[in-house]
Scaffold this active site. Structure first.
Site, mmCIF file in Angstrom:
data_model
loop_
_atom_site.group_PDB
_atom_site.id
_atom_site.type_symbol
_atom_site.label_atom_id
_atom_site.label_comp_id
_atom_site.label_asym_id
_atom_site.label_seq_id
_atom_site.Cartn_x
_atom_site.Cartn_y
_atom_site.Cartn_z
ATOM 1 C CG HIS A 1 4.939 -11.287 16.790
ATOM 2 N ND1 HIS A 1 5.914 -12.227 16.525
ATOM 3 C CD2 HIS A 1 5.526 -10.385 17.633
ATOM 4 C CE1 HIS A 1 7.018 -11.923 17.175
ATOM 5 N NE2 HIS A 1 6.821 -10.805 17.850
ATOM 6 C CB THR B 1 -0.948 0.007 1.227
ATOM 7 O OG1 THR B 1 -1.761 1.190 1.199
ATOM 8 C CG2 THR B 1 -0.185 -0.032 2.538
#
Length: 410
Positions: free
Chosen positions: A381, A329
């Protein structure tokens, strides 16, 4: 014979759509393959075209419809109407002239029953402009009043009179500078984005790591070759092709960044389908560059340009947005200095580009002014450790600061 206009299936998870607008009026003659209406699903907008030529009958003017619903019909047994008589000079005339002109154009034939009768959309527009059917001349089939006729008609002049108390209060609300409010219905696409973004925040262990990249080398390449590149490939040499190539190489070096969680397993991808976030008038969409690792700079730029044009015109399809293993993006096009992108689920990472700013930088012990871009990598994560995420971002930095690496895949 009457043919039904049904809402088509538009993907496995798509069960309904919103009717955005009808391009044709009720009672219009339509040609085969002519666009009839625009539908908006959870993921994209699409046009529904006529499967046959004939007279259109609209059953559902607006609202939400389900896959398989009949929104209209086409009578293909109806003959195509003859070309209408050429209109007289379209230049404005005195206010008293239109009524006389209409009388002169009329013949002795009995008027058709549809003459001066507004379509549903035209009736609504008449109410919004404060007009009646007698105030508008119909140019549709058999003299029917269309929405375009109403749009072209001058609003009815208000007679001089004393303003009533109720009218005065309404006018006061619209006075510039007042603390007015208004409401707009959320589009289907916006509601889907709302749900997906909240889901990404609540179902992942998102973390963002940052780095900076000296864009001098990339900018020098663009400066020296952009004219020849555009002349040869008919497309500009932008930053996105450099970043896309760098990302595909880094993803192959760090395959876990290109993976995703699938139940109790990790699904790895041996290909790089890169989603490119595109801002459109209706919201953010993410079309996918398939097998970007195999594409040249020119092919990447051409694909991005095609998606940008389709996004502007609301023509991006579900196929364009299907899949995707990683997303880029670019908030820098809007002036963003730094941000923390939100994951595009079920992907495990997203790269955020930002604006390029001339900043003082230490180079070989000397302070120099260099064009610097901050990069942000948001990752899940749960499957990606910090060490892998940081090294992946450093790899992208190295590839961009020394673009010759892009040629040899290092």
């Amino acid at each position: 014979m009457t043919k039904e206009i049904c809402v088509p299936a538009a993907g496995e998870s798509v069960t309904e759509a919103d009717i955005v607008t009808w391009y044709k009026e009720d009672g219009d003659y339509v040609e085969m393959d002519e666009a009839l209406l625009e539908l908006e699903t959870d993921k994209a907008s699409m046009d529904l075209t006529a499967e046959a030529g004939g007279i259109l009958s609209i059953k559902v003017e607006e609202g939400t419809v389900k896959v398989g619903d009949v929104v209209g019909t086409i009578d293909d047994s109806a003959a195509k109407p003859a070309a209408t008589v050429a209109k007289t000079d379209a230049t404005p005339v005195e206010s008293s002239a239109p009524a006389a002109a209409v009388k002169e154009e009329k013949t002795g034939a009995a008027p058709h029953y549809a003459a001066s009768h507004p379509s549903p959309a035209a009736q609504k527009a008449l109410g919004e402009k404060g007009l009646s059917a007698s105030d508008v001349s119909g140019t549709g089939r058999d003299g029917r009043i269309t929405k375009q006729d109403v749009a072209g008609a001058a609003p009815k002049a208000a007679p001089e009179k004393v303003v009533k108390k109720e009218e005065a209060s309404v006018a006061a609300v619209a006075t510039p500078g007042e603390r007015g409010t208004r409401r707009e219905k959320l589009s289907r696409l916006r509601k889907t984005l709302l749900t997906r973004l909240v889901d990404a925040q609540q179902t992942t262990a998102s973390l963002t790591t940052f780095n900076e990249v000296d864009m001098s080398a990339v900018m020098n390449i663009r400066k020296h070759h952009k004219e020849a590149f555009k002349e040869k490939y008919n497309v500009g040499l932008g930053f996105m092709s450099f970043f896309t190539k760098a990302v595909t190489i880094a993803l192959q070096n760090w395959p876990l960044i290109n993976a995703m969680i699938d139940g109790d397993e990790i699904l790895f991808h041996d290909y790089c389908d890169i989603g490119v976030a595109v801002a459109t008038p209706k919201g953010l969409v993410v079309p996918v560059i398939k097998n970007a690792e195999n594409l040249s700079f020119a092919e990447i730029e051409s694909t991005i340009k095609a998606y940008a044009l389709k996004g502007r015109d609301g023509k991006i399809t579900l196929d364009d947005m299907s899949g995707g293993t990683f997303t880029i993006t670019n908030g820098g096009t809007f002036g963003s200095m730094l941000s923390t992108p939100i994951l595009n689920r079920p992907q495990s990472a997203i790269l955020g580009m930002h604006n390029i700013v001339q900043r003082p930088t230490a180079v070989n012990g000397q302070v120099e002014i260099r064009p610097i871009m901050y990069l942000a990598l948001t990752y899940d994560h749960r499957i990606i450790d910090g060490a892998e995420a940081v090294q992946f971002l450093v790899n992208i930095k190295q590839l961009l600061e020394d673009p010759t690496r892009l040629l040899i895949g290092m």
